[in-house]
Design an enzyme around this catalytic site. Structure first.
Site, PDB file in Angstrom:
ATOM      1  N   PHE A 257       0.826  -1.218   0.000  1.00  0.00           N
ATOM      2  CA  PHE A 257       0.000   0.000   0.000  1.00  0.00           C
ATOM      3  C   PHE A 257       0.857   1.263   0.000  1.00  0.00           C
ATOM      4  CE2 PHE A 257      -2.326  -3.251   2.560  1.00  0.00           C
ATOM      5  CZ  PHE A 257      -3.207  -3.629   1.563  1.00  0.00           C
ATOM      6  N   GLY A 526       1.330  -0.997 -12.382  1.00  0.00           N
ATOM      7  CA  GLY A 526       1.980  -2.291 -12.529  1.00  0.00           C
ATOM      8  C   GLY A 526       1.420  -3.139 -13.652  1.00  0.00           C
ATOM      9  N   ARG A 629      -9.508  -1.720 -20.358  1.00  0.00           N
ATOM     10  CA  ARG A 629      -9.735  -3.159 -20.403  1.00  0.00           C
ATOM     11  C   ARG A 629      -9.502  -3.759 -19.018  1.00  0.00           C
ATOM     12  NH1 ARG A 629      -8.998  -6.598 -24.734  1.00  0.00           N
ATOM     13  NH2 ARG A 629      -7.695  -5.076 -25.804  1.00  0.00           N
ATOM     14  N   LYS A 634     -11.969 -10.966 -11.640  1.00  0.00           N
ATOM     15  CA  LYS A 634     -11.947 -11.351 -10.226  1.00  0.00           C
ATOM     16  C   LYS A 634     -10.885 -10.558  -9.454  1.00  0.00           C
ATOM     17  CE  LYS A 634     -12.581 -15.641  -8.949  1.00  0.00           C
ATOM     18  NZ  LYS A 634     -12.399 -17.088  -8.650  1.00  0.00           N
ATOM     19  N   GLN A 639      -9.425  -5.853  -5.939  1.00  0.00           N
ATOM     20  CA  GLN A 639      -8.740  -4.586  -5.699  1.00  0.00           C
ATOM     21  C   GLN A 639      -9.731  -3.489  -5.328  1.00  0.00           C
ATOM     22  OE1 GLN A 639      -5.142  -3.723  -5.856  1.00  0.00           O
ATOM     23  NE2 GLN A 639      -5.544  -5.806  -5.183  1.00  0.00           N
ATOM     24  N   GLY A 705      -5.966  -0.429  -9.179  1.00  0.00           N
ATOM     25  CA  GLY A 705      -5.681  -0.829  -7.809  1.00  0.00           C
ATOM     26  C   GLY A 705      -6.019   0.215  -6.764  1.00  0.00           C
ATOM     27  N   GLU A 706      -5.858   1.484  -7.116  1.00  0.00           N
ATOM     28  CA  GLU A 706      -6.123   2.553  -6.151  1.00  0.00           C
ATOM     29  C   GLU A 706      -7.434   3.279  -6.416  1.00  0.00           C
ATOM     30  OE1 GLU A 706      -1.794   4.300  -5.092  1.00  0.00           O
ATOM     31  OE2 GLU A 706      -2.091   3.753  -7.180  1.00  0.00           O
TER      32      GLU A 706
END
Length: 745
Positions: A257, A526, A629, A634, A639, A705-706
């Site tokens: 994180f 990433g 995309r 899942k 996330q 992710g964020e």
């Protein structure tokens, strides 16, 4: 601009749009599917090896010692007393051996190590090394240290804010357009309020840990680090050795994180001690030390100014943030990062200032900037909607910009309003009480809130090597990491789709700086960066396979390990001889300047506030997201669920408290620093909108992710207002901030 380097190295700089993606033409059928993690069985069976679990011969154990004062100097350390204890090998301080360099918010430089001057309580001053962990811990706790106390600044005060020239962080410290003061005077309706957020800790499950071992003048460090390529450079700088003499191995990481973007003190301490002892040394930070001596999200004070015409059109937006950091650091929490482009308005001011404190250094924590900045902005927008008597979604629609309002460039893609509209329909927004504080269920007050989500999209230079072996199996290698986000899985999916190889025939080797360099896991870049690098390497290999089969590349189909073309079908292993490989490298280019790239979404929350106790319960949440995309439905959903849970914590529970006499963290463990647990988290729903972004990268994906944390806490705060008619502007919204103003009956 696409070029071939050395025949087998393909580099793509994103100077132009990439409208055609081979992922759309692949026939393996794995991209986007909600597939389970390929590394899952290893993790649940204990076969996945984390930083502290490597079994090296002749291993010694190190325990760090933190300063017991908040400001001053170390006068002396009685190493002899500790070394006289059973099992203790040495006490390493090395004050004069290494140059003191800063962590720069946990991103670009090495951390403080081996210092005499103390800047904050808990700063690492020594490592005790023993034959067992227990012996090292005992000696570290009883190590005699003499201090000379100094005068520190231990309380946050806006009077100490610095109006200086802060260097560009993720965004410039200050941008100004038009005249926000005049806009406020001209406005039919305006909002001028201040929101505050506290310090926060990343609270990753795995503590920071390192095992250091030397072979001659070369160091191998098994570490819990998100960005091994740059971390190895930081570690080399800290030790005063060449970067090619440092290898970092981080195959599995138990969460980061942002706290593991840059190296932490235990890595340098372990390396120094191992060199001195001539044997491997393990240093694992105790949970309290993780809180004390790694990195925190800065507290903020955010002045929000919104100026609007009577019809809701914004004519001015001001977002002025004051954060805090050490006197030696220029990292600032970029709370206004999304304010630059989220809403239209001709007069704009976004600024960031710092208060210098003797607190633990602040740096990047999940969604640095947006996570706390959207708490201020989206709550202020809700306040403006209430003042205008306009539905909060409609107010956002009125102020939807056609182009970036500051840069005057197009958006690469933008699905904010589709996310809001989709969410409103699914959530039942029409049932929201128009007048706050009017819906009751027994002793519970019920309300709904909404907030926008936005997270700038970033592409970082990253490489990956892909090899096809004679047996038809594939190996992908890169210094990219998986911090629990699913990198092993989604990158395997990209390679499988591009080469038409079943996923169980692909070996993914991540987290080793001996492999080609990568930007690692951070900033939500990433998957897109590493996925694009793999895409490019596989694209080159597809060309080689087509030539080996003597068919046109456009006529080649790869599926289930076979190459198909011109009415022929051949196992790909038969086409590669002793094996073929290629390296792909992606680089950011002009597309990030020509277009504003971001992921968008919308959060909806329903809360119940007890009118007797003041406690808040989140009853349900919905997040609707568009991030190009979706590579794996899942892992992407997971996330977003994690981000939304972060939002619950930011809104209701998380508050890292500093003693204003010493700067010491008061609640420095997971018993007292309250992250949301199962009882706090309701059933969360996540919806993805179909989207492709041809300006972002060749795989048309954007960071996710964020995104899930961005705006989540604001939706909860707005729901609390809708439930109670009480506007709380200091986070977290704990019951003591509500109970006095709740209705008596």
């Amino acid at each position: 601009m696409l070029g071939l380097d050395k025949g087998d190295h393909v580099t793509l700089t994103m100077d132009e749009a990439h409208p055609v993606s081979l992922l759309d033409t692949g026939v393996q059928g794995v991209i986007g599917k909600p597939l389970s993690r390929v590394d899952g069985p290893d993790k649940v069976s204990g076969a996945a090896t984390y930083a502290a679990e490597y079994a090296l011969d002749d291993l010694a154990y190190g325990v760090l010692v933190g300063a017991a004062i908040g400001k001053g100097r170390v006068v002396s350390i009685d190493a002899a007393a500790a070394k006289a204890m059973p099992g203790v090998i040495d006490v390493v301080t090395d004050f004069d051996t290494f140059i003191r360099v800063s962590q720069q918010g946990g991103e670009t430089e090495a951390p403080t190590q081996g210092v005499r001057d103390i800047e904050y309580f808990g700063e690492i001053i020594a490592i005790v090394v023993a034959e067992t962990f227990e012996a090292a811990r005992d000696a570290a706790e009883r190590l005699p240290v003499e201090y000379e106390r100094g005068d520190g600044v231990f309380a946050f005060s806006m009077d100490d804010a610095r109006d200086g020239d802060l260097p560009t962080n993720i965004v410039p410290a200050r941008t100004e357009q038009g005249d926000i003061d005049q806009a406020m005077r001209d406005a039919a309706v305006s909002v001028d309020v201040t929101y505050t957020t506290p310090s926060q800790n990343s609270a990753a499950m795995e503590p920071h840990a390192s095992i250091a071992t030397w072979e001659g003048d070369s160091l191998t460090l098994y570490g819990a680090y998100q960005m091994p390529t740059s971390d190895a450079q930081q570690l080399a700088e800290s030790l005063g050795i060449a970067a090619d003499k440092v290898r970092i191995i981080a195959h599995f990481i138990g969460g980061g994180f942002g706290s593991k973007l840059g190296i932490a003190p235990e890595s340098v301490a372990a390396a120094v001690a191992a060199k001195r002892l001539g044997r491997p040394v393990k240093a694992v930070m105790m949970r309290q030390q993780v809180f004390d001596a790694t990195v925190r999200r800065s507290n903020t004070s955010q002045r929000m100014r919104l100026a609007a015409r009577a019809d809701g059109t914004l004519i001015g937006i001001g977002h002025e943030t004051t954060a805090s950091n050490l006197s030696t650091e220029d990292f600032f929490e970029p709370a206004g990062i999304s304010t630059h482009f989220l809403y239209a308005g001709d007069n704009r001011l976004v600024s960031h200032d710092l208060v210098r404190l003797n607190w633990l250094l602040s740096g990047s924590m999940r969604a640095p900037g947006e996570a706390v900045g959207l708490l201020g902005l989206e709550c202020a927008v809700d306040e403006l909607a209430m003042a205008l008597d306009i539905d909060p979604i409609e107010l956002r629609r009125i102020n939807e910009p056609a182009r970036d309002p500051e840069k005057d460039v197009d958006f690469s893609s933008r699905a904010l309003m589709p996310a809001l509209d989709t969410g409103a329909k699914r959530f039942g927004w029409e049932q929201r009480p128009v007048r706050p504080g009017t819906r009751r269920e027994g002793e519970w007050l019920i309300g709904m809130g909404v907030a926008a989500a936005a997270r700038a999209n970033m592409l970082m230079e990253t490489s990956a090597k892909v090899a096809i072996h004679p047996d038809g199996s594939v190996t992908v290698s890169s210094a990219m990491t998986d911090i629990g986000t699913g990198s092993y899985t989604i990158l395997t999916q990209v390679a499988a789709e591009m080469l038409g190889v079943p996923m169980d025939r692909i070996t993914m080797e991540l987290g080793d700086t001996n492999d080609v360099p990568a930007a690692g896991s951070g900033g939500s870049w990433g998957a897109c960066s590493s996925g694009s690098a793999i895409y490019l390497a596989c694209e080159a290999l597809r060309g080689k396979l087509a030539r080996a089969m003597d068919v046109a590349e456009a006529a080649l189909t790869l599926k289930d390990g076979r190459a198909i073309g011109d009415n022929r079908s051949t196992p790909i292993g038969d086409l590669v001889g002793d094996g073929i490989e290629a390296i792909g490298t992606i680089k950011p280019g002009e597309q990030e300047e020509l277009f504003t790239q971001a992921s968008y979404g919308a959060h909806f929350a329903e809360v119940a506030v007890n009118r007797v106790t003041g406690e808040t319960r989140v009853r349900r949440m919905l997040g609707v997201f568009a991030a190009g995309r979706i590579l794996n439905e899942k892992t992407a959903r997971s996330q977003c669920l994690g981000g939304m849970t972060f939002g619950i914590g930011a809104a209701l529970t998380e508050d890292l408290i500093h003693d204003t006499r010493t700067g010491k963290l008061v609640n420095r463990d997971l018993a007292e620093y309250h992250v949301p647990v199962n009882a706090d988290v309701p059933q969360l729903e996540v919806v993805f909108l179909p989207e492709r972004d041809i300006h972002a990268n060749p795989i048309h994906a954007k960071g996710i992710g964020e995104l899930g944390i961005c705006g989540a806490g604001a939706a909860i705060a707005n729901a609390i207002y809708n439930a109670t008619a009480i506007r709380v502007r200091g986070f977290p919204i704990t019951l003591d901030k509500l109970i006095a103003a709740l209705p008596a009956v």
